[in-house]
Design a protein around this motif. Structure first.
Motif, PDB file in Angstrom:
ATOM      1  N   ASP A   1       0.855  -1.183   0.000  1.00 25.05           N
ATOM      2  CA  ASP A   1       0.000   0.000   0.000  1.00 25.05           C
ATOM      3  C   ASP A   1       0.899   1.244   0.000  1.00 25.05           C
ATOM      4  O   ASP A   1       0.651   2.205   0.715  1.00 25.05           O
TER       5      ASP A   1
ATOM      6  N   HIS B   1      -1.541  -0.348  11.956  1.00 26.67           N
ATOM      7  CA  HIS B   1      -1.062  -1.627  11.437  1.00 26.67           C
ATOM      8  C   HIS B   1       0.396  -1.471  11.027  1.00 26.67           C
ATOM      9  O   HIS B   1       0.888  -0.354  10.872  1.00 26.67           O
TER      10      HIS B   1
ATOM     11  N   PHE C   1     -10.669  -2.424   2.431  1.00 26.14           N
ATOM     12  CA  PHE C   1     -10.318  -2.665   1.030  1.00 26.14           C
ATOM     13  C   PHE C   1     -11.071  -3.851   0.431  1.00 26.14           C
ATOM     14  O   PHE C   1     -10.786  -4.267  -0.692  1.00 26.14           O
TER      15      PHE C   1
ATOM     16  N   GLN D   1      -1.308  -5.862   5.828  1.00 29.40           N
ATOM     17  CA  GLN D   1      -1.283  -4.779   6.821  1.00 29.40           C
ATOM     18  C   GLN D   1      -1.969  -5.245   8.124  1.00 29.40           C
ATOM     19  O   GLN D   1      -3.058  -4.755   8.467  1.00 29.40           O
TER      20      GLN D   1
ATOM     21  N   ARG E   1       1.014  13.337  10.892  1.00 29.24           N
ATOM     22  CA  ARG E   1      -0.347  13.043  10.442  1.00 29.24           C
ATOM     23  C   ARG E   1      -0.579  11.591  10.840  1.00 29.24           C
ATOM     24  O   ARG E   1       0.223  10.723  10.516  1.00 29.24           O
TER      25      ARG E   1
ATOM     26  N   VAL F   1      -5.474   6.758   9.932  1.00 26.33           N
ATOM     27  CA  VAL F   1      -6.661   6.121  10.546  1.00 26.33           C
ATOM     28  C   VAL F   1      -6.615   6.106  12.082  1.00 26.33           C
ATOM     29  O   VAL F   1      -6.745   5.054  12.719  1.00 26.33           O
TER      30      VAL F   1
ATOM     31  N   GLU G   1      -6.147  11.501  10.752  1.00 28.81           N
ATOM     32  CA  GLU G   1      -7.100  11.081   9.730  1.00 28.81           C
ATOM     33  C   GLU G   1      -8.198  10.322  10.459  1.00 28.81           C
ATOM     34  O   GLU G   1      -7.950   9.253  11.026  1.00 28.81           O
TER      35      GLU G   1
ATOM     36  N   ASP H   1      -6.112   9.832  -1.594  1.00 33.23           N
ATOM     37  CA  ASP H   1      -7.123   8.769  -1.583  1.00 33.23           C
ATOM     38  C   ASP H   1      -8.363   9.098  -2.407  1.00 33.23           C
ATOM     39  O   ASP H   1      -9.218   8.232  -2.583  1.00 33.23           O
TER      40      ASP H   1
ATOM     41  N   ARG I   1      -6.588   4.378  -6.724  1.00 36.51           N
ATOM     42  CA  ARG I   1      -6.314   5.777  -6.411  1.00 36.51           C
ATOM     43  C   ARG I   1      -5.158   6.343  -7.224  1.00 36.51           C
ATOM     44  O   ARG I   1      -4.693   7.445  -6.970  1.00 36.51           O
TER      45      ARG I   1
HETATM   46  C1  NOJ Z   1      -5.450   5.828   5.023  1.00 41.68           C
HETATM   47  C2  NOJ Z   1      -4.482   6.292   3.992  1.00 41.68           C
HETATM   48  O1  NOJ Z   1      -4.779   7.616   3.655  1.00 41.68           O
HETATM   49  C3  NOJ Z   1      -4.613   5.348   2.828  1.00 41.68           C
HETATM   50  O2  NOJ Z   1      -3.872   5.794   1.715  1.00 41.68           O
HETATM   51  C4  NOJ Z   1      -4.179   3.979   3.266  1.00 41.68           C
HETATM   52  O3  NOJ Z   1      -4.410   3.060   2.214  1.00 41.68           O
HETATM   53  C5  NOJ Z   1      -4.967   3.510   4.488  1.00 41.68           C
HETATM   54  N1  NOJ Z   1      -5.062   4.542   5.481  1.00 41.68           N
HETATM   55  C6  NOJ Z   1      -4.314   2.329   5.143  1.00 41.68           C
HETATM   56  O4  NOJ Z   1      -3.149   2.729   5.804  1.00 41.68           O
END
Ligand code: NOJ
Length: 541
Positions: A71, A114, A150, A173, A203, A206, A265, A328, A395
């Motif tokens: 990712d 994660h 996902f 993850q 930042r 999640v 986030e 994203d 994305r």
């Molecule tokens: C949020 C992130 O902005 C995104 O790009 C990522 O795939 C997921 N968290 C998992 O870490």
């Protein structure tokens, strides 16, 4: 020597933050992937202290840590190093030093929900049921109904130790077990590593996912969409109360260093939930993203409602922040481009973002109007885009290389870029727009430098002046020394905004900035004629 002050600094409130997706910003070594040296080479573009530069105050880097990149960095395999594809720790130190020379702050992306499945902690954890790190992750004999964001079940069967582990995102993850104090300690040691190295903030990826229900109860059914994930109400796999205690502890660590900040986030549709992660406004996260703008249609009412809801939700000492695009979501230029109004709407959106009460976050390339790029299926790199949904293209479209100039490779680097360039790069690029005083880039520069010079825009109060907007938004930003009036016409018609009932603080106004070709510098009275798609920013005289 660290000259940053303890307490009192408001750079993260008054400044403008610029998000860089490091793979895609600038490639100094010609391997086709952006890197830290590439960023260093473009710091003057971001802020060289003059109004010819963009003028931002901080940079948020999407993850730069070693990662197998399932990712693209959001699967970290080592929290305290730099992925060789981006450079070395020495390059990072150089970036921090060069940024600080220019008054630019560096914000790192912390992915603490994660790790990568290749992180040594998980390698140990999955090696046997009695490994000391077994309970650093979440292992169960039976899955419950939780879904991965996902796609598919959030539980992955491990053949060797014959249990399931939890992964809220990809199977690569695995979720850390925040209920284990050893995990929290280990993560906070990584946080200190970067604070000691001079980073100015984080930042938090999640941030509302860290804790899960201790009884692993099934989420209730909810008809929220087609995907399995959207067909549940996420009461047990995120937003658990224990998260707040952990974030308060994290905040105390940050407060032990001068002038540091955090932005979370918070994946939620509910501004009240997002705001709850600010605690009392001073004891949890400094800022929390509220993503409402990323799904507002082009409609003055929708933006008005989103702002009002956010202002209502925040604690008295809380501070808003706003974002239109990120790595994203579909770039907002493309979201709003209907009817050939792309540039005009991008100006309104920029004026809104940069004149609201709150910290604006820009996403690299939005200042030149980079579009979402249609990446053919066979070239898609974003794993969730590849795997789960036949129609979902992932994305990649919002992550294409920065368009610096019209030369081969768009000035991104000498190699073949890891992801295709936007087909419009010969026209839409930094070099061309720097030469044009009427370009979108020039408009962003003016907006940011006006904001810097304006106490009302940086820290003033916010008052909406139209209760039920139709075509236009109008609001006032005020400090004792300055009143700024912002009028934004979202429609492509001439519009008259009547503010006679709004008890305005002045009768005569000076034009600070407009996106229209407007004769004269002064405006009088309480009725304001706006050109189609005009953003008009006035200062009380
Ligand atoms: C949020 C992130 O902005 C995104 O790009 C990522 O795939 C997921 N968290 C998992 O870490």
């Amino acid at each position: 020597m660290d000259t940053r002050q303890h307490g009192g600094s408001t750079w993260w409130k008054e400044g403008v933050i610029y998000q860089i997706y490091p793979r895609s910003f600038a490639d100094a070594n010609g391997d086709g992937v952006g890197d830290l040296r590439g960023i260093v080479a473009h710091l003057d573009y971001l802020n060289d202290g003059s109004a010819d530069s963009l003028g931002v105050d901080g940079i948020w880097l999407s993850p730069i840590y070693p990662s197998p990149s399932y990712d693209f960095g959001y699967d970290v395999s080592d929290y305290h190093d730099v992925d060789p594809v981006f450079g070395t720790l020495a390059d990072f130190d150089l970036l921090v030093a060069e940024a600080h020379k220019r008054g630019l702050r560096i914000i790192l992306d912390l992915v603490m929900n994660h790790t990568s499945h290749l992180h040594p902690w998980f390698v140990e954890s999955r090696s046997s049921r009695d490994n000391p790190k077994r309970h650093w992750y979440i292992w169960r004999d039976r899955p419950n109904n939780w879904q991965s964001v996902f796609g598919g079940s959030a539980w992955e069967w491990d053949q060797v130790t014959r249990q399931y582990y939890l992964h809220s995102f990809l199977a690569q993850q695995p979720d850390l077990n925040w209920r284990n104090p050893e995990v929290q300690e280990a993560l906070m040691a990584e946080v200190r590593f970067w604070l000691d190295r001079g980073v100015d903030g984080f930042r938090l990826d999640v941030a509302n996912f860290f804790f899960k229900d201790d009884q692993f109860r099934d989420n209730p059914f909810h008809l929220g969409g087609l995907r399995g994930y959207d067909r549940q109400r996420h009461v047990y796999d995120k937003d658990r109360p224990e998260t707040h205690r952990a974030l308060k502890a994290f905040r105390r660590i940050l407060d032990g260093y001068p002038e540091r900040m955090s932005v979370g986030e918070i994946g939620t549709e509910d501004p009240v939930v997002a705001a709850s992660y600010l605690g009392d406004g001073q004891d949890e996260l400094h800022l929390a993203f509220n993503f409402t703008f990323t799904h507002c249609g082009w409609d003055a009412r929708a933006f008005h409602g989103a702002i009002a809801a956010w202002e209502r939700a925040l604690p008295a000492k809380g501070w808003p922040c706003y974002v239109l695009s990120n790595h994203d979501v579909t770039r907002h230029y493309s979201r709003y481009a209907a009817g050939g109004q792309g540039d005009a709407r991008a100006r309104i959106a920029a004026a809104l973002l940069l004149t609201l009460r709150g910290t604006p976050f820009l996403y690299y390339g939005e200042e030149i109007g980079m579009r979402n790029v249609r990446v053919p299926r066979r070239e898609i790199q974003d794993p969730p885009g590849k795997r789960y949904w036949p129609f979902y293209r992932g994305r990649d479209g919002c992550r294409t290389p920065m368009q610096w100039d019209s030369g081969q490779g768009a000035g991104f680097g000498a190699g073949v870029p890891w992801l295709r360039l936007g087909p419009d790069y010969q026209r839409v690029n930094v070099a061309a727009q720097s030469r044009d005083p009427n370009s979108l880039l020039s408009f962003y520069r003016k907006l940011i430098w006006h904001r810097k010079a304006s106490p009302a825009l940086r820290r003033g109060s916010y008052r909406a002046l139209i209760e039920k907007p139709v075509d236009s938004l109008a609001y006032l930003r005020e400090t004792p020394e300055q009143s700024v009036l912002v009028c934004l016409n979202f429609s492509s018609r001439l519009t008259r905004v009547d503010l006679s009932a709004a008890s305005l603080p002045a009768e005569e106004w000076r034009v600070l900035l407009t996106s229209a070709a407007r004769p004269g510098e002064k405006v009088k009275g309480t009725q304001f004629a706006l050109d189609p798609c005009e953003a008009l920013i006035l200062e009380a005289r």
